[in-house]
Design a protein around this motif. Structure first.
Motif, short mmCIF file in Angstrom:
data_model
loop_
_atom_site.label_atom_id
_atom_site.label_comp_id
_atom_site.label_asym_id
_atom_site.label_seq_id
_atom_site.Cartn_x
_atom_site.Cartn_y
_atom_site.Cartn_z
N LEU A 93 40.06 52.74 39.77
CA LEU A 93 40.26 52.11 41.07
C LEU A 93 40.53 50.62 40.94
N ASN A 94 41.06 50.07 42.02
CA ASN A 94 41.38 48.65 42.08
C ASN A 94 40.08 47.86 42.29
N PRO A 95 39.71 46.98 41.35
CA PRO A 95 38.45 46.24 41.50
C PRO A 95 38.43 45.31 42.70
N ARG A 96 39.59 45.05 43.29
CA ARG A 96 39.62 44.24 44.52
C ARG A 96 39.28 45.08 45.74
N VAL A 97 39.35 46.39 45.59
CA VAL A 97 39.02 47.30 46.68
C VAL A 97 37.63 47.90 46.48
N CYS A 98 37.34 48.32 45.26
CA CYS A 98 36.06 48.96 44.94
C CYS A 98 35.31 48.08 43.95
N ARG A 99 34.18 47.53 44.38
CA ARG A 99 33.42 46.65 43.49
C ARG A 99 31.98 47.11 43.40
N VAL A 100 31.35 46.72 42.29
CA VAL A 100 29.97 47.11 42.01
C VAL A 100 29.07 45.90 42.20
N VAL A 101 27.94 46.13 42.86
CA VAL A 101 26.94 45.09 43.04
C VAL A 101 25.66 45.54 42.32
N ALA A 102 25.25 44.76 41.34
CA ALA A 102 24.00 45.03 40.60
C ALA A 102 23.24 43.72 40.51
N LEU A 103 22.42 43.46 41.50
CA LEU A 103 21.74 42.17 41.61
C LEU A 103 20.55 42.08 40.65
N PRO A 104 20.33 40.90 40.06
CA PRO A 104 19.14 40.70 39.23
C PRO A 104 17.91 40.52 40.12
N PHE A 113 16.35 41.32 53.29
CA PHE A 113 17.69 41.91 53.21
C PHE A 113 18.80 40.86 53.07
N GLN A 114 18.44 39.59 53.17
CA GLN A 114 19.44 38.53 53.28
C GLN A 114 20.38 38.48 52.08
N ARG A 115 19.86 38.63 50.88
CA ARG A 115 20.71 38.48 49.70
C ARG A 115 21.66 39.65 49.51
N TYR A 116 21.39 40.75 50.20
CA TYR A 116 22.30 41.90 50.10
C TYR A 116 23.45 41.81 51.10
N ILE A 117 23.21 41.11 52.20
CA ILE A 117 24.20 41.10 53.28
C ILE A 117 25.53 40.50 52.85
N SER A 118 25.47 39.45 52.04
CA SER A 118 26.73 38.80 51.62
C SER A 118 27.60 39.71 50.76
N HIS A 119 27.03 40.79 50.25
CA HIS A 119 27.79 41.70 49.40
C HIS A 119 28.34 42.90 50.15
N LEU A 120 28.06 42.99 51.44
CA LEU A 120 28.55 44.13 52.23
C LEU A 120 30.08 44.08 52.32
N PRO A 121 30.73 45.23 52.51
CA PRO A 121 32.19 45.27 52.47
C PRO A 121 32.84 44.69 53.72
N ALA A 122 34.02 44.13 53.50
CA ALA A 122 34.92 43.81 54.60
C ALA A 122 35.82 45.03 54.82
N ALA A 123 36.71 44.95 55.80
CA ALA A 123 37.60 46.07 56.09
C ALA A 123 38.46 46.38 54.87
N GLY A 124 38.54 47.67 54.53
CA GLY A 124 39.36 48.09 53.40
C GLY A 124 38.68 48.00 52.07
#
Length: 300
Positions: A98-109, A121-132
């Motif tokens: 897949l295209n890493p600009r479309v599908c990305r992985v979040v693994a926070l320390p 929940f604040q530090r997770y919110i910035s990683h939520l997806p935008a449209a597409g």
């Protein structure tokens, strides 16, 4: 063979080679001695069947990616489970084509001092997806229901508040248009012991075992109780949990990807096939030589 078939054959060979490299790296130590009655690490799916199905599913994932882009969908997929349950292996197979600009992985320390003072929940919110976009969480806010609770990194009040807040937090995500999928990868006590011993005996995998992982192994029953509470309190209609039987890695990967595909209706996105233009050439252009000392030595 015409040029089109030649290119397709080369692409198929490259795809198979990439997956074979991953497969070999993960099964190199399957000869580690274990009890006769523990054979779960030997897959019930032969390699040819596994590769055939995996490549077919990955082709469908590309179609799903195109559909998500075109329809501007927002997708969150959460992967949870015990250490060595196989979450990372599934995520690799999902993202591999897949295209890493479309599908990305979040693994926070682990959260830093500032993050520990924020709303949980604040530090997770910035990683939520935008449209597409598709976002795969390799562990997520459910750390609080597992490792933080079992290891005493949160208070009883914070633990109770997590279960009061999480269902409504996820309902808010769904109401905002985000598709939320949650997977728990389930492995047996014996299989985890086998995989931990594999890592201990493989210099290439020892980095995967942290002191926290070792302690978590000792507290198997505490984690089991925490998992049971988590599933009971956060299995909601808007974002249900799905349990993947993961003792057999190949089956777990195929089952998880197939289920993921089934949860988001998608279709074909018609695209015009790109065509390579004729390269512009200039008679006065001459390629300049590269000094010999700049080349990487060809040792292979």
């Amino acid at each position: 063979m015409d040029e089109t078939n030649q290119y397709a054959a080369a692409a198929n060979e490259e795809t198979a080679e990439e997956e074979l490299e991953l497969e070999v790296s993960e099964t190199a130590n399957d000869a580690f001695p274990i009890e006769d009655n523990v054979q779960a690490h030997h897959s019930q799916i032969d390699r040819e069947t596994y590769f055939t199905e995996l490549f077919r599913l990955q082709h469908e994932l590309v179609k799903l990616q195109d559909w998500i882009q075109q329809c501007r969908l927002k997708v969150v997929v959460i992967f949870e489970g015990r250490d060595s349950a196989g979450k990372g292996g599934v995520i690799k197979r999902i993202t591999q084509r897949l295209n890493p600009r479309v599908c990305r992985v979040v693994a926070l320390p682990a959260p830093n001092e500032r993050e520990r003072s924020q709303w949980y929940f604040q530090r997770y919110i910035s990683h939520l997806p935008a449209a597409g976009e598709i976002v795969l969480f390799d562990r997520s806010w459910y750390n609080r229901a597992g490792v933080e609770h079992v290891m005493g990194f949160c208070t009883d009040e914070e633990y109770a508040e997590f279960f009061r807040t999480t269902p409504e937090f996820e309902r808010m995500l769904v109401r905002s248009g985000i598709i939320v999928l949650k997977y728990w990868f389930s492995i047996s006590d014996e299989e985890q012991e086998f995989r931990f011993n594999m890592r201990i005996n493989d210099p290439l995998k020892q980095w995967k075992l942290s002191p926290m992982d070792i302690e978590a192994r000792r507290r198997w029953e505490d984690y089991t109780k925490a998992k049971e509470v988590m599933l009971a309190k956060t299995h909601i209609a808007e974002a249900p949990w799905w349990v993947v039987e993961a003792d057999d890695k190949r089956r777990a990967r195929l089952n998880a990807i197939a289920h993921l595909l089934s949860q988001i209706p998608y279709g074909d996105v018609v695209r015009e096939s790109p065509r390579l233009p004729e390269r512009i050439r200039h008679e006065d252009y001459a390629r300049q030589p590269v000094p010999d000392e700049m080349y990487v030595p060809e040792r292979y």
